[in-house]
Write a protein that holds these residues in place. Structure first.
Motif, PDB file in Angstrom:
ATOM      1  N   GLY A  82       0.830  -1.199   0.000  1.00  0.00           N
ATOM      2  CA  GLY A  82       0.000   0.000   0.000  1.00  0.00           C
ATOM      3  C   GLY A  82       0.864   1.247   0.000  1.00  0.00           C
ATOM      4  O   GLY A  82       2.031   1.208  -0.393  1.00  0.00           O
ATOM      5  N   ASP A  83       0.283   2.333   0.450  1.00  0.00           N
ATOM      6  CA  ASP A  83       0.945   3.635   0.434  1.00  0.00           C
ATOM      7  C   ASP A  83       0.981   4.236   1.835  1.00  0.00           C
ATOM      8  O   ASP A  83      -0.030   4.221   2.540  1.00  0.00           O
ATOM      9  N   THR A  96      -0.473   8.523   7.322  1.00  0.00           N
ATOM     10  CA  THR A  96      -1.596   7.720   6.853  1.00  0.00           C
ATOM     11  C   THR A  96      -1.093   6.524   6.068  1.00  0.00           C
ATOM     12  O   THR A  96      -0.242   6.670   5.190  1.00  0.00           O
ATOM     13  N   GLN A  98      -2.543   3.618   3.584  1.00  0.00           N
ATOM     14  CA  GLN A  98      -3.680   3.253   2.727  1.00  0.00           C
ATOM     15  C   GLN A  98      -3.386   1.920   2.080  1.00  0.00           C
ATOM     16  O   GLN A  98      -2.289   1.723   1.541  1.00  0.00           O
ATOM     17  N   GLU A 100      -5.607  -1.757   0.199  1.00  0.00           N
ATOM     18  CA  GLU A 100      -6.886  -2.395  -0.123  1.00  0.00           C
ATOM     19  C   GLU A 100      -7.395  -3.199   1.058  1.00  0.00           C
ATOM     20  O   GLU A 100      -8.596  -3.263   1.285  1.00  0.00           O
ATOM     21  N   GLN A 146      -8.801   4.545  12.508  1.00  0.00           N
ATOM     22  CA  GLN A 146      -8.680   3.385  11.632  1.00  0.00           C
ATOM     23  C   GLN A 146      -9.991   3.125  10.905  1.00  0.00           C
ATOM     24  O   GLN A 146     -11.065   3.277  11.477  1.00  0.00           O
ATOM     25  N   THR A 147      -9.878   2.801   9.620  1.00  0.00           N
ATOM     26  CA  THR A 147     -11.009   2.325   8.831  1.00  0.00           C
ATOM     27  C   THR A 147     -10.597   0.993   8.220  1.00  0.00           C
ATOM     28  O   THR A 147      -9.498   0.499   8.477  1.00  0.00           O
ATOM     29  N   THR A 149      -9.684   0.437   5.242  1.00  0.00           N
ATOM     30  CA  THR A 149      -8.600   0.563   4.263  1.00  0.00           C
ATOM     31  C   THR A 149      -7.541   1.600   4.633  1.00  0.00           C
ATOM     32  O   THR A 149      -6.635   1.866   3.841  1.00  0.00           O
ATOM     33  N   SER A 150      -7.635   2.196   5.821  1.00  0.00           N
ATOM     34  CA  SER A 150      -6.632   3.189   6.202  1.00  0.00           C
ATOM     35  C   SER A 150      -6.429   3.251   7.712  1.00  0.00           C
ATOM     36  O   SER A 150      -7.342   2.943   8.480  1.00  0.00           O
ATOM     37  N   THR A 152      -4.683   6.230  10.291  1.00  0.00           N
ATOM     38  CA  THR A 152      -4.067   7.544  10.412  1.00  0.00           C
ATOM     39  C   THR A 152      -3.603   7.735  11.852  1.00  0.00           C
ATOM     40  O   THR A 152      -4.364   7.501  12.787  1.00  0.00           O
TER      41      THR A 152
END
Length: 158
Positions: A82-83, A96, A98, A100, A146-147, A149-150, A152
């Motif tokens: 990811g990034d 952050t 990110q 999938e 947190q979600t 897909t991410s 922070t």
């Protein structure tokens, strides 16, 4: 030869990264933006994770250390890559991750934000034990969101 060169470059960058993350951060010592970008771009060669260091100025070594340890925590959750983006807004750092899919280990992450006592960590997770200690030493507090897909993490500069 190119593969050997890339591998050696990546290994050297990892050593430089670990020296900052796990080394001492004397008060007042600075760290050049160009050096951070060099380390991160060398680590990213041939890897699954990309790094964007968007902080415009040089930073204190303590802040870079915090960021590198947070990045290591991110990497454990980014099993398929990811990034990772790092930016600075005044005295606030915002990192952050990110991807999938993230593997968010609530025991480890809740230990970072003080929601529970730190859990036992394996050698591969030592950053989760060290990060709260270095944050405490510099008087910093983290906020973690947190979600699916991410992730922070933000903190105020030391």
């Amino acid at each position: 030869m190119a593969l050997i060169r890339d591998s050696a470059q990546n290994a050297s960058a990892r050593i430089r990264f670990f020296r900052v993350a796990f080394g001492a951060a004397p008060p007042g010592q600075g760290f050049a933006r160009r050096e951070v970008i060099s380390v991160l771009s060398d680590i990213a060669v041939g890897g699954r994770i990309s790094y964007q260091w968007e902080a415009a100025d040089d930073a204190s070594r303590a802040d870079v250390r915090h960021c590198f340890l947070i990045m290591m925590c991110f990497e454990t959750a980014m099993i398929h890559g990811g990034d990772i983006t790092v930016r600075r807004d005044g005295g606030d750092w915002i990192l952050t991750a990110q991807a999938e899919r993230l593997r968010y280990d609530t025991d480890l992450w809740d230990g970072l934000n003080g929601l529970q006592q730190p859990v036992k960590t394996s050698p591969a997770q030592v950053q989760f034990a060290l990060l709260p200690q270095v944050m405490l030493e510099t008087g910093c507090r983290m906020q973690i969101d947190q979600t699916e897909t991410s992730i922070t993490v933000s903190f105020r500069s030391a």
